[in-house]
Scaffold this motif. Structure first.
Motif, PDB file in Angstrom:
ATOM      1  N   ALA A  14      -9.176 -13.034 -13.953  1.00  0.00           N
ATOM      2  CA  ALA A  14      -8.944 -11.586 -13.971  1.00  0.00           C
ATOM      3  C   ALA A  14      -9.472 -10.949 -12.689  1.00  0.00           C
ATOM      4  N   GLY A  15     -10.629 -11.393 -12.229  1.00  0.00           N
ATOM      5  CA  GLY A  15     -11.197 -10.862 -10.984  1.00  0.00           C
ATOM      6  C   GLY A  15     -10.328 -11.164  -9.789  1.00  0.00           C
ATOM      7  N   VAL A  16      -9.798 -12.374  -9.729  1.00  0.00           N
ATOM      8  CA  VAL A  16      -8.909 -12.753  -8.616  1.00  0.00           C
ATOM      9  C   VAL A  16      -7.650 -11.904  -8.640  1.00  0.00           C
ATOM     10  N   LEU A  17      -7.065 -11.717  -9.816  1.00  0.00           N
ATOM     11  CA  LEU A  17      -5.859 -10.893  -9.921  1.00  0.00           C
ATOM     12  C   LEU A  17      -6.135  -9.446  -9.522  1.00  0.00           C
ATOM     13  N   LEU A  18      -7.276  -8.939  -9.907  1.00  0.00           N
ATOM     14  CA  LEU A  18      -7.645  -7.570  -9.540  1.00  0.00           C
ATOM     15  C   LEU A  18      -7.774  -7.432  -8.036  1.00  0.00           C
ATOM     16  N   LEU A  19      -8.441  -8.368  -7.406  1.00  0.00           N
ATOM     17  CA  LEU A  19      -8.593  -8.327  -5.946  1.00  0.00           C
ATOM     18  C   LEU A  19      -7.247  -8.483  -5.250  1.00  0.00           C
ATOM     19  N   ALA A  20      -6.376  -9.311  -5.774  1.00  0.00           N
ATOM     20  CA  ALA A  20      -5.047  -9.475  -5.183  1.00  0.00           C
ATOM     21  C   ALA A  20      -4.270  -8.171  -5.271  1.00  0.00           C
ATOM     22  N   GLY A  21      -4.404  -7.458  -6.394  1.00  0.00           N
ATOM     23  CA  GLY A  21      -3.730  -6.168  -6.548  1.00  0.00           C
ATOM     24  C   GLY A  21      -4.242  -5.146  -5.564  1.00  0.00           C
ATOM     25  N   VAL A  22      -5.556  -5.128  -5.330  1.00  0.00           N
ATOM     26  CA  VAL A  22      -6.142  -4.201  -4.369  1.00  0.00           C
ATOM     27  C   VAL A  22      -5.632  -4.517  -2.967  1.00  0.00           C
ATOM     28  N   GLY A  23      -5.560  -5.799  -2.643  1.00  0.00           N
ATOM     29  CA  GLY A  23      -5.047  -6.198  -1.327  1.00  0.00           C
ATOM     30  C   GLY A  23      -3.598  -5.803  -1.137  1.00  0.00           C
ATOM     31  N   ALA A  24      -2.793  -5.955  -2.176  1.00  0.00           N
ATOM     32  CA  ALA A  24      -1.381  -5.582  -2.089  1.00  0.00           C
ATOM     33  C   ALA A  24      -1.241  -4.086  -1.913  1.00  0.00           C
ATOM     34  N   ALA A  25      -2.044  -3.304  -2.619  1.00  0.00           N
ATOM     35  CA  ALA A  25      -1.973  -1.849  -2.485  1.00  0.00           C
ATOM     36  C   ALA A  25      -2.366  -1.429  -1.077  1.00  0.00           C
ATOM     37  N   ALA A  26      -3.391  -2.049  -0.522  1.00  0.00           N
ATOM     38  CA  ALA A  26      -3.817  -1.706   0.834  1.00  0.00           C
ATOM     39  C   ALA A  26      -2.747  -2.075   1.846  1.00  0.00           C
ATOM     40  N   ALA A  27      -2.023  -3.161   1.590  1.00  0.00           N
ATOM     41  CA  ALA A  27      -0.979  -3.586   2.525  1.00  0.00           C
ATOM     42  C   ALA A  27       0.179  -2.597   2.541  1.00  0.00           C
ATOM     43  N   GLN A  28       0.326  -1.798   1.485  1.00  0.00           N
ATOM     44  CA  GLN A  28       1.423  -0.846   1.415  1.00  0.00           C
ATOM     45  C   GLN A  28       1.094   0.478   2.106  1.00  0.00           C
ATOM     46  N   ASP A  29      -0.159   0.683   2.481  1.00  0.00           N
ATOM     47  CA  ASP A  29      -0.523   1.917   3.170  1.00  0.00           C
ATOM     48  C   ASP A  29       0.250   2.013   4.477  1.00  0.00           C
ATOM     49  N   VAL A  30       0.782   3.176   4.751  1.00  0.00           N
ATOM     50  CA  VAL A  30       1.541   3.388   5.975  1.00  0.00           C
ATOM     51  C   VAL A  30       0.622   4.031   6.995  1.00  0.00           C
ATOM     52  N   ILE A  31       0.560   3.420   8.154  1.00  0.00           N
ATOM     53  CA  ILE A  31      -0.255   3.975   9.230  1.00  0.00           C
ATOM     54  C   ILE A  31       0.689   4.474  10.314  1.00  0.00           C
ATOM     55  N   ILE A  32       0.618   5.761  10.563  1.00  0.00           N
ATOM     56  CA  ILE A  32       1.432   6.357  11.614  1.00  0.00           C
ATOM     57  C   ILE A  32       0.503   6.654  12.776  1.00  0.00           C
ATOM     58  N   GLN A  33       0.801   6.053  13.895  1.00  0.00           N
ATOM     59  CA  GLN A  33      -0.029   6.226  15.078  1.00  0.00           C
ATOM     60  C   GLN A  33      -0.006   7.691  15.525  1.00  0.00           C
ATOM     61  N   PRO A  34      -1.106   8.170  16.107  1.00  0.00           N
ATOM     62  CA  PRO A  34      -1.163   9.573  16.551  1.00  0.00           C
ATOM     63  C   PRO A  34      -0.018   9.947  17.504  1.00  0.00           C
ATOM     64  N   GLU A  35       0.359   9.008  18.384  1.00  0.00           N
ATOM     65  CA  GLU A  35       1.452   9.308  19.318  1.00  0.00           C
ATOM     66  C   GLU A  35       2.760   9.517  18.564  1.00  0.00           C
ATOM     67  N   GLN A  36       2.990   8.674  17.551  1.00  0.00           N
ATOM     68  CA  GLN A  36       4.218   8.797  16.772  1.00  0.00           C
ATOM     69  C   GLN A  36       4.207  10.094  15.960  1.00  0.00           C
ATOM     70  N   GLU A  37       3.044  10.453  15.428  1.00  0.00           N
ATOM     71  CA  GLU A  37       2.954  11.699  14.678  1.00  0.00           C
ATOM     72  C   GLU A  37       3.221  12.891  15.587  1.00  0.00           C
ATOM     73  N   THR A  38       2.753  12.822  16.838  1.00  0.00           N
ATOM     74  CA  THR A  38       3.016  13.897  17.804  1.00  0.00           C
ATOM     75  C   THR A  38       4.515  14.024  18.057  1.00  0.00           C
ATOM     76  N   VAL A  39       5.193  12.890  18.226  1.00  0.00           N
ATOM     77  CA  VAL A  39       6.650  12.894  18.440  1.00  0.00           C
ATOM     78  C   VAL A  39       7.341  13.532  17.241  1.00  0.00           C
ATOM     79  N   ILE A  40       6.902  13.168  16.049  1.00  0.00           N
ATOM     80  CA  ILE A  40       7.513  13.711  14.825  1.00  0.00           C
ATOM     81  C   ILE A  40       7.279  15.212  14.736  1.00  0.00           C
ATOM     82  N   ARG A  41       6.042  15.655  14.981  1.00  0.00           N
ATOM     83  CA  ARG A  41       5.735  17.092  14.923  1.00  0.00           C
ATOM     84  C   ARG A  41       6.592  17.883  15.914  1.00  0.00           C
ATOM     85  N   GLU A  42       6.701  17.376  17.152  1.00  0.00           N
ATOM     86  CA  GLU A  42       7.490  18.078  18.170  1.00  0.00           C
ATOM     87  C   GLU A  42       8.956  18.147  17.776  1.00  0.00           C
ATOM     88  N   TYR A  43       9.490  17.048  17.239  1.00  0.00           N
ATOM     89  CA  TYR A  43      10.890  17.032  16.834  1.00  0.00           C
ATOM     90  C   TYR A  43      11.136  18.024  15.694  1.00  0.00           C
TER      91      TYR A  43
END
Length: 99
Positions: A10-39
């Motif tokens: 159960a502990g291994v499955l829980l940790l695997a779920g946490v890892g999968a959730a973290a892998a789904q986080d979207v990171i938008i670089q500040p430069e890309q966010e600036t491009v998006i804001r300007e557009y």
């Protein structure tokens, strides 16, 4: 012994779920966010309302909501309740709310 194995599994499955959730986080670089804001400032959209939908990262937008392209960016955008929302076009899930 079986209880120990079940607890460990159960502990291994829980940790695997946490890892999968973290892998789904979207990171938008500040430069890309600036491009998006300007557009978005150059191509303003009218704000829409989507009854019954809370604006949170991970919330899927209905198919009836039109998403707009930002050149050279994989995400689309729409303005909901006067907030610019970036959406993954494949899943239609909100990946970032730009303040």
């Amino acid at each position: 012994m079986r209880l120990h194995l079940a607890t460990t599994a159960a502990g291994v499955l829980l940790l695997a779920g946490v890892g999968a959730a973290a892998a789904q986080d979207v990171i938008i670089q500040p430069e890309q966010e600036t491009v998006i804001r300007e557009y978005v400032q150059k191509k303003p959209l009218a704000s829409i309302k989507i009854p019954g939908v809370e604006l949170n990262v991970g919330t899927a937008l209905p198919d009836t909501v039109e998403l707009y392209e930002v050149p050279n960016v994989k995400y689309r955008y729409v303005v909901v309740d006067n907030q610019t929302v970036l959406v993954d076009p494949g899943t239609r899930k909100i990946v970032k709310i730009i303040q």
